[in-house]
Design a protein around this motif. Structure first.
Motif, mmCIF file in Angstrom:
data_model
loop_
_atom_site.group_PDB
_atom_site.id
_atom_site.type_symbol
_atom_site.label_atom_id
_atom_site.label_comp_id
_atom_site.label_asym_id
_atom_site.label_seq_id
_atom_site.Cartn_x
_atom_site.Cartn_y
_atom_site.Cartn_z
ATOM 1 N N ARG A 174 12.301 5.310 1.801
ATOM 2 C CA ARG A 174 13.319 6.337 1.655
ATOM 3 C C ARG A 174 13.050 7.586 2.495
ATOM 4 O O ARG A 174 13.244 8.697 2.047
ATOM 5 N N HIS A 175 12.559 7.377 3.713
ATOM 6 C CA HIS A 175 12.615 8.499 4.641
ATOM 7 C C HIS A 175 14.070 8.576 5.046
ATOM 8 O O HIS A 175 14.687 7.561 5.358
ATOM 9 N N ARG A 176 14.619 9.772 5.062
ATOM 10 C CA ARG A 176 16.028 9.886 5.452
ATOM 11 C C ARG A 176 16.195 9.478 6.911
ATOM 12 O O ARG A 176 15.379 9.818 7.757
ATOM 13 N N ILE A 215 6.080 14.519 11.883
ATOM 14 C CA ILE A 215 4.935 13.769 11.359
ATOM 15 C C ILE A 215 5.164 13.483 9.877
ATOM 16 O O ILE A 215 5.828 14.240 9.185
ATOM 17 N N ASN A 216 4.606 12.348 9.401
ATOM 18 C CA ASN A 216 4.524 12.144 7.954
ATOM 19 C C ASN A 216 3.133 11.654 7.574
ATOM 20 O O ASN A 216 2.153 12.304 7.969
ATOM 21 N N ASP A 217 3.011 10.571 6.851
ATOM 22 C CA ASP A 217 1.770 10.215 6.153
ATOM 23 C C ASP A 217 0.488 10.289 6.996
ATOM 24 O O ASP A 217 0.461 9.773 8.124
ATOM 25 N N PRO A 218 -0.597 10.818 6.397
ATOM 26 C CA PRO A 218 -1.917 10.651 7.028
ATOM 27 C C PRO A 218 -2.330 9.190 6.913
ATOM 28 O O PRO A 218 -2.100 8.555 5.894
ATOM 29 N N TYR A 263 -1.872 9.410 12.002
ATOM 30 C CA TYR A 263 -0.751 9.826 11.157
ATOM 31 C C TYR A 263 0.549 9.263 11.703
ATOM 32 O O TYR A 263 0.663 8.945 12.896
ATOM 33 N N GLN A 264 1.506 9.120 10.821
ATOM 34 C CA GLN A 264 2.827 8.604 11.180
ATOM 35 C C GLN A 264 3.525 9.676 12.025
ATOM 36 O O GLN A 264 3.633 10.841 11.601
ATOM 37 N N TYR A 265 4.006 9.284 13.181
ATOM 38 C CA TYR A 265 4.506 10.277 14.145
ATOM 39 C C TYR A 265 5.693 9.713 14.898
ATOM 40 O O TYR A 265 5.689 8.546 15.300
ATOM 41 N N VAL A 309 12.830 14.125 13.573
ATOM 42 C CA VAL A 309 13.137 13.482 12.296
ATOM 43 C C VAL A 309 12.386 12.153 12.262
ATOM 44 O O VAL A 309 11.851 11.704 13.282
ATOM 45 N N TRP A 310 12.370 11.514 11.090
ATOM 46 C CA TRP A 310 11.645 10.249 10.963
ATOM 47 C C TRP A 310 12.269 9.176 11.872
ATOM 48 O O TRP A 310 13.499 9.063 11.955
ATOM 49 N N GLY A 311 11.454 8.380 12.539
ATOM 50 C CA GLY A 311 11.933 7.283 13.380
ATOM 51 C C GLY A 311 10.944 7.007 14.492
ATOM 52 O O GLY A 311 10.042 7.822 14.739
ATOM 53 N N CYS A 357 5.351 0.547 12.890
ATOM 54 C CA CYS A 357 3.921 0.538 12.561
ATOM 55 C C CYS A 357 3.742 1.574 11.471
ATOM 56 O O CYS A 357 3.649 2.770 11.758
ATOM 57 N N TRP A 358 3.749 1.105 10.243
ATOM 58 C CA TRP A 358 3.763 2.012 9.105
ATOM 59 C C TRP A 358 2.363 2.229 8.558
ATOM 60 O O TRP A 358 1.383 1.786 9.141
ATOM 61 N N SER A 359 2.308 2.852 7.400
ATOM 62 C CA SER A 359 1.033 3.410 6.937
ATOM 63 C C SER A 359 -0.037 2.382 6.604
ATOM 64 O O SER A 359 0.259 1.209 6.344
ATOM 65 N N GLY A 360 -1.264 2.867 6.582
ATOM 66 C CA GLY A 360 -2.400 2.009 6.275
ATOM 67 C C GLY A 360 -3.695 2.807 6.275
ATOM 68 O O GLY A 360 -3.668 4.041 6.264
ATOM 69 N N PHE A 365 6.662 -3.857 0.294
ATOM 70 C CA PHE A 365 5.331 -4.465 0.341
ATOM 71 C C PHE A 365 4.547 -3.806 1.471
ATOM 72 O O PHE A 365 4.593 -4.260 2.605
ATOM 73 N N ARG A 366 3.862 -2.702 1.135
ATOM 74 C CA ARG A 366 3.279 -1.961 2.269
ATOM 75 C C ARG A 366 2.100 -1.056 1.875
ATOM 76 O O ARG A 366 1.800 -0.865 0.718
ATOM 77 N N ASP A 367 1.514 -0.482 2.919
ATOM 78 C CA ASP A 367 0.513 0.582 2.841
ATOM 79 C C ASP A 367 -0.830 0.104 2.275
ATOM 80 O O ASP A 367 -1.283 0.572 1.215
ATOM 81 N N PRO A 368 -1.502 -0.825 2.989
ATOM 82 C CA PRO A 368 -2.789 -1.333 2.508
ATOM 83 C C PRO A 368 -3.842 -0.224 2.387
ATOM 84 O O PRO A 368 -3.859 0.718 3.177
ATOM 85 N N TRP A 387 5.735 1.545 -5.427
ATOM 86 C CA TRP A 387 4.485 2.290 -5.258
ATOM 87 C C TRP A 387 4.129 2.286 -3.769
ATOM 88 O O TRP A 387 3.742 1.257 -3.217
ATOM 89 N N GLU A 388 4.254 3.449 -3.152
ATOM 90 C CA GLU A 388 3.840 3.585 -1.754
ATOM 91 C C GLU A 388 2.393 4.099 -1.722
ATOM 92 O O GLU A 388 1.918 4.713 -2.686
ATOM 93 N N CYS A 389 1.765 3.876 -0.605
ATOM 94 C CA CYS A 389 0.443 4.450 -0.317
ATOM 95 C C CYS A 389 -0.509 4.478 -1.514
ATOM 96 O O CYS A 389 -1.024 5.543 -1.876
ATOM 97 N N PHE A 448 3.730 17.559 -1.263
ATOM 98 C CA PHE A 448 2.476 16.851 -1.003
ATOM 99 C C PHE A 448 2.728 15.385 -1.314
ATOM 100 O O PHE A 448 3.045 15.040 -2.447
ATOM 101 N N TYR A 449 2.600 14.513 -0.308
ATOM 102 C CA TYR A 449 2.997 13.115 -0.525
ATOM 103 C C TYR A 449 2.186 12.193 0.381
ATOM 104 O O TYR A 449 1.590 12.621 1.374
ATOM 105 N N ALA A 450 2.227 10.893 -0.002
ATOM 106 C CA ALA A 450 1.635 9.834 0.825
ATOM 107 C C ALA A 450 0.175 10.131 1.146
ATOM 108 O O ALA A 450 -0.299 9.866 2.257
HETATM 109 N N1 DQQ Z 1 5.922 6.233 4.962
HETATM 110 C C1 DQQ Z 1 5.605 5.089 5.758
HETATM 111 C C2 DQQ Z 1 5.536 3.943 4.802
HETATM 112 C C3 DQQ Z 1 5.191 4.619 3.521
HETATM 113 C C4 DQQ Z 1 6.017 5.858 3.569
HETATM 114 C C5 DQQ Z 1 6.642 4.936 6.828
HETATM 115 C C6 DQQ Z 1 5.527 6.937 2.667
HETATM 116 O O1 DQQ Z 1 4.539 3.018 5.189
HETATM 117 O O2 DQQ Z 1 5.480 3.799 2.421
HETATM 118 O O3 DQQ Z 1 6.616 6.015 7.716
HETATM 119 O O4 DQQ Z 1 5.935 8.208 3.075
#
Ligand code: DQQ
Length: 585
Positions: free
Chosen positions: A36-38, A68-71, A85-87, A93-95, A128-131, A192-195, A246-248, A319-321
């Motif tokens: 649910r990133h916009r 930027i988003n998640d570390p 980090y997600q960039y 914006v996210w993308g 290439c999402w979080s991990g 199903f994500r974010d090992p 449940w993310e991250c 504060f998230y992710a």
């Molecule tokens: N952000 C990532 C996902 C994660 C979400 C995508 C959490 O992997 O679930 O950018 O902000």
């Protein structure tokens, strides 16, 4: 009866409930990529022409421009701290998400490297999402991350350094045997994500992957002998109904006593475990403290931890992710979290950037065993410059004191308040379980008995704008002597409209028998990051003053309660700018 105040709240509540119901029911089974990133397609690939400086931070982690988003994958390797980090390299914006990469010797000064992981293979071509990162025996780092594959399924991949002797680990290889974890039967491939970082036990590596089945949030458990072939455990390590995706997830051991951290694989007598999840539905996180039973592949939260929506949070604000890692250099566990914007998306696009990382925090278990404590890493103190010190300053009702002589828009403040009696404290109404609602009703200007007292940050010349961070102390009920509310209230933070200006708040489980409570606050242009009672309750607010900018910003300590409050000690420092993501040549 005038109900006009109520109508906007009601419509906001209805919109929110519709959103929650829609998200719970959508199930993501329609093949759409669920996160649910916009999504703003029109802005995703709109390069920033200029980067507006007004609200950029002085000492928080941020790249020179864009979103930027998640570390991701924090670790220490061969003398360097790494943060991925997600960039979005193409817009604010996210993308177009890649794993951006920075390195540091001290967690404060950062140098930027080229992105470590970008979409390029069938198993991650759509994202290439979080991990996380794990350093395997023999000093071999491995990244696990979520790839969005050609069918828009979320799969788990690994990447290894192309050249392990490069101290910066600039280049990463994605071996062809990826993906190493596919969504198994009964697993929703779009949730199903974010090992997590792996831990080793009884000849096996184990990881968690976040997920959701219908409304139940899941931490799927996988194990492997060789880090490449993974088997799904019969049941998830933990799951909770009605919490949504449940993310991250993050799962790690903490010492029962003492502030040292533990390597993620440590088990044993003196150890508890923490499970944190980021709730996609609400965009906040909660954690529990509990016991890990490795033989049964089970984690059981303690009965002192609320396991659900109203559980404990690392931070009650932006504060998230978040993600922790073990720092072997100083034997501590460090928490990174994304402090997302509260600004309007159009403003983010105009600014040319969005998102920062909160200051990395050391975390450890409180001696009461019920919660974690957090404090900015000690290295931050290197940035402290000019200091103002105060002691024994009395604040009667409606009095305040200005803290002058430092850069109030880029500062670090540590204060200890004391009070002589709590006898007159108002009785807490035990039906008021929602701290944020209570704070929005009883803001910094609403007089009480013991409190509100605290700091007024980012104050403009004539108080048109200010962000108060404060406590209000109530008499408790039989179980608790006192109830302490901590607020970081953004409602008056900016004259600008169209922003999210919440009255973030949390309760503080603190023993007040010594008649004192402390507050630490990091102020940095568009962020106010606060640590109540030695880091028991933390709140980060993103704010966008229009007047309280740079040298126009002021800082005060205040009291609006009838009980006199004493500033026992106050230290405030101007903070200097570290090296922040200059390209490493
Ligand atoms: N952000 C990532 C996902 C994660 C979400 C995508 C959490 O992997 O679930 O950018 O902000």
């Amino acid at each position: 009866m005038d109900v006009s105040w109520f109508l906007p709240k009601l419509s906001a509540l209805v919109c929110y409930l519709l959103l929650v119901i829609a998200a719970l029911n959508s199930g993501g089974e329609n093949g759409a990529v669920e996160a649910r990133h916009r999504i703003y397609p029109e802005y995703q690939t709109l390069h920033a022409v200029t980067v507006k400086q007004a609200h950029r931070t002085g000492y928080h982690f941020q790249p020179p421009k864009h979103w930027i988003n998640d570390p991701n994958g924090p670790m220490h390797y061969n003398g360097w701290y790494h943060l991925f980090y997600q960039y979005n390299p193409k817009g604010a914006v996210w993308g177009n998400i890649v794993w951006a990469h920075s390195v540091s010797k001290d967690l404060i000064n950062w140098q930027a490297l080229p992105p470590a992981i970008s979409p390029s293979k069938p198993f991650d071509i759509n994202g290439c999402w979080s991990g996380s990162a794990t350093v395997l025996p023999g000093n071999r780092p491995v990244i696990l991350y979520t790839g969005i594959d050609t069918k828009n399924r979320q799969v788990q991949n690994y990447a290894i350094p192309a050249n392990a002797s490069d101290p910066y680990l600039r280049e990463w290889t994605k071996p062809d045997d990826n993906p190493i974890v596919n969504p198994g039967s009964g697993v929703n491939a779009s949730a199903f994500r974010d090992p997590t970082t792996a831990w080793f036990e009884d000849g096996h590596w184990k990881i968690l992957v976040g997920g959701r089945v219908k409304r139940r949030g899941m931490a799927y458990l996988y194990s492997s002998r060789d880090f490449v072939h993974w088997t799904q455990a019969k049941h998830p390590l933990h799951s909770v109904r009605n919490t949504g995706m449940w993310e991250c997830p993050d799962f790690f051991p903490v010492l029962k006593s003492g502030a040292n951290g533990l390597d993620t694989s440590v088990l044993g007598q003196g150890v508890k475990h923490v499970l944190k999840v980021s709730l996609d539905l609400t965009r906040y996180e909660y954690y529990t403290v509990g016991t890990y039973h490795p033989n049964e592949d089970k984690y059981v939260p303690d009965n002192t931890s609320v396991d659900g929506w109203s559980g404990l949070r690392y931070d009650y604000g932006n504060f998230y992710a978040s993600k922790t890692f073990f720092d072997p250099v100083k034997n501590r566990r460090i928490l990174w979290g994304w402090a997302n914007e509260s600004d309007a998306v159009e403003s983010d696009v105009q600014k040319g950037w969005a998102g920062i990382q909160a200051i990395p925090r050391k975390i450890w278990l409180d001696s009461n065993g019920k919660q974690l404590l957090q404090w900015p890493v000690e290295e931050l103190e290197k940035l402290r410059g000019r200091n103002v010190h105060m002691s024994s300053v009395k604040l009667n009702k409606s009095e305040n004191v200005e803290i002058k002589g430092i850069t109030a828009a880029q500062a670090d403040v540590d204060v200890v308040f004391s009070f002589s009696s709590l006898d007159g404290a108002e009785q807490f109404d035990s039906s008021r379980v929602n701290a944020q609602d209570l704070c929005s009703e009883r803001g910094s200007g609403v007089p009480g008995n013991v409190g509100p007292f605290g700091l007024l940050t980012l104050v403009s010349e004539h108080l048109e704008e200010f962000t108060p961070v404060f406590f209000r102390i109530f008499k408790g009920n039989d179980q608790e002597k006192h109830k302490v509310l901590m607020c970081s209230d953004a409602r008056s933070s900016s004259l600008k409209s169209g922003l999210y200006k919440p009255s973030f708040a949390g309760f503080v489980d603190v023993d007040l028998s010594d008649g004192k409570i402390s507050l630490g606050t990091l102020i940095d242009h568009s962020v106010v990051e606060s640590f109540g009672a030695g880091g028991k309750t933390c709140i980060t607010s993103r704010v966008y003053p229009t007047l309280a900018l740079f040298d126009k910003a002021r800082l005060f300590a205040f009291n609006n309660g009838t009980e006199t409050i004493t500033i026992e000690t106050l230290d405030a420092w101007s903070m200097s700018r570290p090296v922040m993501n200059q390209a490493l040549i």
